[in-house]
Scaffold this active site. Sequence first.
Site, PDB file in Angstrom:
ATOM      1  N   LYS A 188     -14.526  -0.772  -1.549  1.00 31.31           N
ATOM      2  CA  LYS A 188     -14.081  -0.103  -3.121  1.00 31.31           C
ATOM      3  C   LYS A 188     -15.430   0.337  -3.685  1.00 31.31           C
ATOM      4  O   LYS A 188     -16.540   0.305  -3.013  1.00 31.31           O
ATOM      5  CB  LYS A 188     -13.592  -1.380  -3.768  1.00 31.31           C
TER       6      LYS A 188
HETATM    7  C1  LIG Z   1      -4.081  -1.520  -3.687  1.00 28.75           C
HETATM    8  C2  LIG Z   1      -4.856  -2.941  -3.259  1.00 28.75           C
HETATM    9  N1  LIG Z   1      -4.407  -4.230  -3.848  1.00 28.75           N
HETATM   10  C3  LIG Z   1      -4.973  -5.258  -3.574  1.00 28.75           C
HETATM   11  C4  LIG Z   1      -6.103  -5.229  -2.526  1.00 28.75           C
HETATM   12  C5  LIG Z   1      -6.658  -6.543  -2.390  1.00 28.75           C
HETATM   13  O1  LIG Z   1      -8.079  -6.769  -2.580  1.00 28.75           O
HETATM   14  P1  LIG Z   1      -8.795  -7.767  -1.773  1.00 28.75           P
HETATM   15  O2  LIG Z   1      -9.194  -7.152  -0.402  1.00 28.75           O
HETATM   16  O3  LIG Z   1     -10.105  -8.053  -2.759  1.00 28.75           O
HETATM   17  O4  LIG Z   1      -8.047  -8.910  -1.779  1.00 28.75           O
HETATM   18  C6  LIG Z   1      -6.638  -4.287  -1.900  1.00 28.75           C
HETATM   19  C7  LIG Z   1      -7.533  -3.977  -0.952  1.00 28.75           C
HETATM   20  O5  LIG Z   1      -7.745  -3.346  -0.131  1.00 28.75           O
HETATM   21  C8  LIG Z   1      -5.682  -2.850  -2.455  1.00 28.75           C
HETATM   22  O6  LIG Z   1      -6.313  -1.749  -1.733  1.00 28.75           O
END
Ligand SMILES: Cc1ncc(COP(=O)(O)O)c(C=O)c1O
Length: 383
Positions: A188
Amino acid sequence: MTQIPVARPTLGEEEAAAARRAILSGWVVQGPEVAAFEKEFAALMGAPLAVACSSGTAALHLALAALDLGPGDEVITVSHSFIATANAVRYVGATPVFVDVEYLTGNIDPELIGAALTPRTRVILVPHQLGMPCDLGRILALAREHNLKVVEDAACAIGAEISLAPGDWEPIGRPHGDLATFSFHPRKVLTTGDGGMITGTDPEIMARMARLRTHAMSLSTAERERAGGIVFEQYAEVGYNYRLSDIQGAVGREQVKRLPGLVAERRRLAARYREALENQVFLDLPQEPVWGKSNWQSFWIILKEECPRQQRQVMQALLEKGIRTVRGVMCAHREPAYRELPSRFPLPVSERLQDRSIILPLYPGMTDDEQERVVSALMEILK
Ligand SMILES: Cc1ncc(COP(=O)(O)O)c(C=O)c1O
């Protein structure tokens, strides 16, 4: 030949010093650094309140739990997202109802939401996919009309912007819906290793999420220390351990300071890709809506139907030239974990994007030479 990665976090001496400060402070989990990170992140977004947690997935789960979603409730969302979006709906026992996406933004198609509404619909959960703002203007109007909550999955969208009134640009995730969730995974724009945040406006819902992330403990460790005497905590409901460490909180505070520079550099690199690739006959490129500015967390290409090479072949050929890519966004409904939950609606655009799009390397610190290597390798492969 050096490998070009698809992404690379921007972490430097400042983050290392901040982590050291937290480690040596004697308080390493969810303490003063996390509290300061929440305040500084909220200020960055112009959000009234922010609650930190252990990941973007945890943020989604906390948001849906705090909105009291449960079995029998339906959530309109997309299959075309990282699986965390749909999984969070299932964690609370609700049913994700998948709607197709728009071809050039990868975001939920607001035209299709109406047909998916039922008396059980409670929430519209919308990603700003890969940093591209979704059509919040129309989604919020629909939600108001049908008395639904809106949760923005802004996992990828820190630093993206939206204009909901002429000339007025605001950060995505202020939030414009009821709650917005963010991820600090290393792919990110900002990272704390893993980590997440929720922004919102309703103090009660925010306080409930802050409790739920620590097993719904009625008094935090800090509150018990401040009490002056002996006080015992209670656990009013079943919660989770979704705490963020203070080491990560300290790193996050340094990352917040970097955001404007990181987004500016991503936008510069994305503009260079567009300029170099827009006349390529076998490619379609993502398109920002007039009312949205992406942070370009990812830049992707879409192989047109007439392209003689398949997605996997192009990715393999790039890899052989030392260039790492990832396939476009997945579709949850095609995974074995969703076999019992077939989509109510056809999702042709979602499937086409999963099968035909490729995410190219893009990260602050990418040199113009590296980017030219990616472009010329791609041209060569698609010739
Ligand atoms: C659109 C979206 N939602 C949720 C997430 C989940 O985030 P995390 O990996 O920090 O749990 C991601 C992670 O890639 C994502 O791209």
